[in-house]
Design a protein around this motif. Sequence first.
Motif, PDB file in Angstrom:
ATOM      1  N   GLY A  68      -0.327 -10.569   0.560  1.00 52.48           N
ATOM      2  CA  GLY A  68      -1.614 -10.016   0.956  1.00 52.48           C
ATOM      3  C   GLY A  68      -2.739 -10.431   0.015  1.00 52.48           C
ATOM      4  O   GLY A  68      -2.518 -11.043  -1.032  1.00 52.48           O
ATOM      5  N   PRO A 128       2.058  -6.163   0.431  1.00 53.39           N
ATOM      6  CA  PRO A 128       0.799  -5.551   0.882  1.00 53.39           C
ATOM      7  C   PRO A 128      -0.398  -5.956   0.012  1.00 53.39           C
ATOM      8  O   PRO A 128      -0.246  -6.268  -1.170  1.00 53.39           O
ATOM      9  CB  PRO A 128       1.054  -4.048   0.758  1.00 53.39           C
ATOM     10  CG  PRO A 128       2.484  -3.863   0.438  1.00 53.39           C
ATOM     11  CD  PRO A 128       3.030  -5.177  -0.016  1.00 53.39           C
ATOM     12  N   GLN A 164       6.144   1.638   0.853  1.00 54.17           N
ATOM     13  CA  GLN A 164       5.132   1.985   1.859  1.00 54.17           C
ATOM     14  C   GLN A 164       5.370   3.385   2.415  1.00 54.17           C
ATOM     15  O   GLN A 164       4.425   4.135   2.648  1.00 54.17           O
ATOM     16  CB  GLN A 164       5.099   0.923   2.958  1.00 54.17           C
ATOM     17  CG  GLN A 164       4.527  -0.385   2.444  1.00 54.17           C
ATOM     18  CD  GLN A 164       4.543  -1.493   3.482  1.00 54.17           C
ATOM     19  OE1 GLN A 164       5.483  -1.630   4.246  1.00 54.17           O
ATOM     20  NE2 GLN A 164       3.495  -2.291   3.484  1.00 54.17           N
TER      21      GLN A 164
END
Length: 76
Positions: free
Chosen positions: A14, A31, A67
Amino acid sequence: MIEESVLLPGVKVGQRCHIKRAIIDRSVDIPDGLRIGYDGKQDADNGFRITEKGIVLVTREMIANLQEKKKQHAAA
């Protein structure tokens, strides 16, 4: 930024991620904004495995657990 790391095939990183001295397993989606390999305590708190030499191992399952933990924390 990625330094001294191995990213296996299919890894997606990310935006604004910082990865140092890590091995990222195949097909892991890192992420946005995640920092790996800069703070051993944070890496351990995130559920990543750290070798005796300080290399951080990250798998899909570890990212999924992280997450889920963040979702639960946000809902509390």
